[in-house]
Design a protein around this motif. Structure first.
Motif, PDB file in Angstrom:
ATOM      1  N   ASN A  82       0.853  -1.198   0.000  1.00 26.44           N
ATOM      2  CA  ASN A  82       0.000   0.000   0.000  1.00 26.44           C
ATOM      3  C   ASN A  82       0.885   1.243   0.000  1.00 26.44           C
ATOM      4  OD1 ASN A  82      -1.309   2.001   2.514  1.00 26.44           O
ATOM      5  ND2 ASN A  82      -2.362   1.839   0.569  1.00 26.44           N
ATOM      6  N   SER A 108      -3.501   5.049  -2.131  1.00 25.56           N
ATOM      7  CA  SER A 108      -4.562   5.703  -1.362  1.00 25.56           C
ATOM      8  C   SER A 108      -4.180   7.156  -1.103  1.00 25.56           C
ATOM      9  CB  SER A 108      -4.785   4.967  -0.026  1.00 25.56           C
ATOM     10  OG  SER A 108      -3.573   4.859   0.704  1.00 25.56           O
ATOM     11  N   GLU A 150     -14.153   2.674   0.621  1.00 21.28           N
ATOM     12  CA  GLU A 150     -13.987   2.692   2.081  1.00 21.28           C
ATOM     13  C   GLU A 150     -14.998   3.636   2.719  1.00 21.28           C
ATOM     14  OE1 GLU A 150      -9.922   3.157   4.519  1.00 21.28           O
ATOM     15  OE2 GLU A 150     -11.114   4.972   4.283  1.00 21.28           O
ATOM     16  N   GLY A 185     -15.676  -1.075   8.676  1.00 20.26           N
ATOM     17  CA  GLY A 185     -16.609  -1.716   9.601  1.00 20.26           C
ATOM     18  C   GLY A 185     -16.840  -3.186   9.331  1.00 20.26           C
ATOM     19  N   GLY A 206      -9.161  -3.748   8.120  1.00 24.67           N
ATOM     20  CA  GLY A 206      -8.033  -3.119   8.796  1.00 24.67           C
ATOM     21  C   GLY A 206      -8.053  -3.403  10.286  1.00 24.67           C
ATOM     22  N   SER A 207      -9.055  -2.849  10.975  1.00 23.79           N
ATOM     23  CA  SER A 207      -9.113  -2.944  12.443  1.00 23.79           C
ATOM     24  C   SER A 207      -9.056  -4.394  12.931  1.00 23.79           C
ATOM     25  CB  SER A 207     -10.384  -2.277  12.975  1.00 23.79           C
ATOM     26  OG  SER A 207     -10.388  -0.911  12.615  1.00 23.79           O
TER      27      SER A 207
HETATM   28  C1  LIG Z   1      -4.242   1.485  12.408  1.00 23.36           C
HETATM   29  C2  LIG Z   1      -4.673   1.720  10.991  1.00 23.36           C
HETATM   30  C3  LIG Z   1      -3.771   2.220  10.084  1.00 23.36           C
HETATM   31  C4  LIG Z   1      -4.162   2.438   8.754  1.00 23.36           C
HETATM   32  N1  LIG Z   1      -3.222   2.871   7.856  1.00 23.36           N
HETATM   33  C5  LIG Z   1      -3.549   2.968   6.543  1.00 23.36           C
HETATM   34  C6  LIG Z   1      -2.550   3.277   5.582  1.00 23.36           C
HETATM   35  O1  LIG Z   1      -1.357   3.448   5.900  1.00 23.36           O
HETATM   36  N2  LIG Z   1      -2.946   3.352   4.283  1.00 23.36           N
HETATM   37  C7  LIG Z   1      -4.241   3.165   3.878  1.00 23.36           C
HETATM   38  O2  LIG Z   1      -4.535   3.241   2.689  1.00 23.36           O
HETATM   39  N3  LIG Z   1      -5.205   2.882   4.790  1.00 23.36           N
HETATM   40  C8  LIG Z   1      -4.881   2.755   6.085  1.00 23.36           C
HETATM   41  N4  LIG Z   1      -5.847   2.392   7.006  1.00 23.36           N
HETATM   42  C9  LIG Z   1      -7.219   2.114   6.536  1.00 23.36           C
HETATM   43  C10 LIG Z   1      -7.306   0.652   6.113  1.00 23.36           C
HETATM   44  O3  LIG Z   1      -6.566   0.477   4.926  1.00 23.36           O
HETATM   45  C11 LIG Z   1      -8.738   0.117   5.850  1.00 23.36           C
HETATM   46  O4  LIG Z   1      -9.276   0.617   4.667  1.00 23.36           O
HETATM   47  C12 LIG Z   1      -9.685   0.377   7.005  1.00 23.36           C
HETATM   48  O5  LIG Z   1      -9.067   0.031   8.218  1.00 23.36           O
HETATM   49  C13 LIG Z   1     -10.951  -0.444   6.826  1.00 23.36           C
HETATM   50  O6  LIG Z   1     -11.837  -0.242   7.881  1.00 23.36           O
HETATM   51  P1  LIG Z   1     -11.860  -1.140   9.233  1.00 23.36           P
HETATM   52  O7  LIG Z   1     -10.782  -0.607  10.094  1.00 23.36           O
HETATM   53  O8  LIG Z   1     -13.222  -0.876   9.778  1.00 23.36           O
HETATM   54  O9  LIG Z   1     -11.642  -2.562   8.817  1.00 23.36           O
HETATM   55  C14 LIG Z   1      -5.491   2.185   8.344  1.00 23.36           C
HETATM   56  C15 LIG Z   1      -6.392   1.675   9.286  1.00 23.36           C
HETATM   57  C16 LIG Z   1      -6.010   1.424  10.583  1.00 23.36           C
HETATM   58  C17 LIG Z   1      -7.013   0.851  11.549  1.00 23.36           C
END
Ligand SMILES: Cc1cc2nc3c(=O)[nH]c(=O)nc-3n(C[C@H](O)[C@H](O)[C@H](O)COP(=O)(O)O)c2cc1C
Length: 263
Positions: A82, A108, A150, A185, A206-207
């Motif tokens: 990414n 992104s 997202e 989510g 992600g989470s």
């Molecule tokens: C701790 C953390 C760091 C993240 N860092 C990035 C990142 O560096 N680049 C990016 O495109 N998205 C980042 N995201 C977003 C995730 O790529 C992802 O789209 C998102 O977490 C999805 O939602 P969810 O947390 O509800 O699963 C991050 C999310 C979290 C929780």
């Protein structure tokens, strides 16, 4: 994470445009996450049949190279990197990705027009993360192979539109012909199924992955994520760059600073 035995690989019976695009068994993508998703997490997810992604955002260029090499040594299966297009070293990251022969890039936080063609010319599969139908269309026009849509629920940085995953996914699926990966989510099978019913062909989590053993996040952070309940996060820094934070002392400081700025 349990790896599929190699004799079962490719025979799990599920196939759609996303599994074919990446050459994976399950349309489950582990989000690239700053500070949290290095080679250990990415290779574990890929070895288990999903798509692991190294989050390059927090890495110095030589650190990214090391993570890519370690990931290649830890899995023979596809993985991605990414690249958030807002960090200072991102053009150096792109050079390293090309030099190291990475085959999949998720961009992104930027304009898909600028970098998609550069990566595509090198034979790289490109996916861009968006939070609106408008940018989904722009990504398609730029030549992206898929988009991650997202929604507002997502951890990390968030779109200014504040469109929820439930509203965003069907709208993006209507707007573009390329496959849509749902994010925001989603943390279990029921939520994944719901996203697929709305027309997504894959999910990005992600989470859920940030709290896994292989993530490089601090154990205290993992425990906070695991123990957090409904309503324990809030979108902060809406004017500057919206980001979802756990409502802890740091959140209070940020919130106070924002209020002070507005006075
Ligand atoms: C701790 C953390 C760091 C993240 N860092 C990035 C990142 O560096 N680049 C990016 O495109 N998205 C980042 N995201 C977003 C995730 O790529 C992802 O789209 C998102 O977490 C999805 O939602 P969810 O947390 O509800 O699963 C991050 C999310 C979290 C929780």
């Amino acid at each position: 994470m349990t790896a599929l035995s190699s004799s079962f690989r490719g025979t799990v019976g599920f196939s759609n445009r996303i599994t074919k695009l990446f050459g994976i068994d399950y349309p489950i993508i582990q989000a690239g996450m700053i500070w949290a998703s290095g080679w250990k997490l990415a290779s574990a997810v890929s070895n288990a049949g999903g798509l692991g992604i190294i989050g390059s955002g927090s890495m110095y260029p030589d650190v990214l190279r090391e993570h890519i090499r370690k990931c290649k040594a830890a899995t023979i299966l596809p993985f991605g990197v990414n690249v958030p297009l807002l960090y200072p070293a991102f053009d150096k990251h792109i050079d390293i990705i090309i030099e190291e022969g990475v085959k999949i890039v998720f961009t992104s936080a930027g304009n898909p027009k600028t970098w998609t063609s550069v990566l595509k010319e090198k034979g790289i599969t490109v996916v861009h993360v968006i939070s609106s139908s408008k940018f989904a269309k722009k990504s398609e026009e730029a030549g992206c192979d898929a988009v991650v849509a997202e929604g507002f629920e997502a951890g990390g940085h968030n779109g200014r539109e504040e469109t929820t995953t439930m509203v965003l996914i069907p709208a993006v699926v209507e707007a573009v012909k390329i496959p849509v990966i749902a994010a925001g989510g989603i943390a279990n099978g029921r939520q994944m199924l719901a996203a697929m019913v709305m027309g997504a062909e894959g999910v990005q989590l992600g989470s859920r992955f940030v709290a896994s053993e292989e993530a490089s996040s601090h154990i205290n952070f993992k425990n906070e994520v695991i123990n957090s309940k409904e309503g324990d996060t809030k979108l902060a820094m809406k004017e500057l760059t919206p980001v979802r934070l756990l409502k802890n002392d740091f959140f209070k400081e940020v919130d106070e600073a924002e209020k002070e700025e507005q006075r």
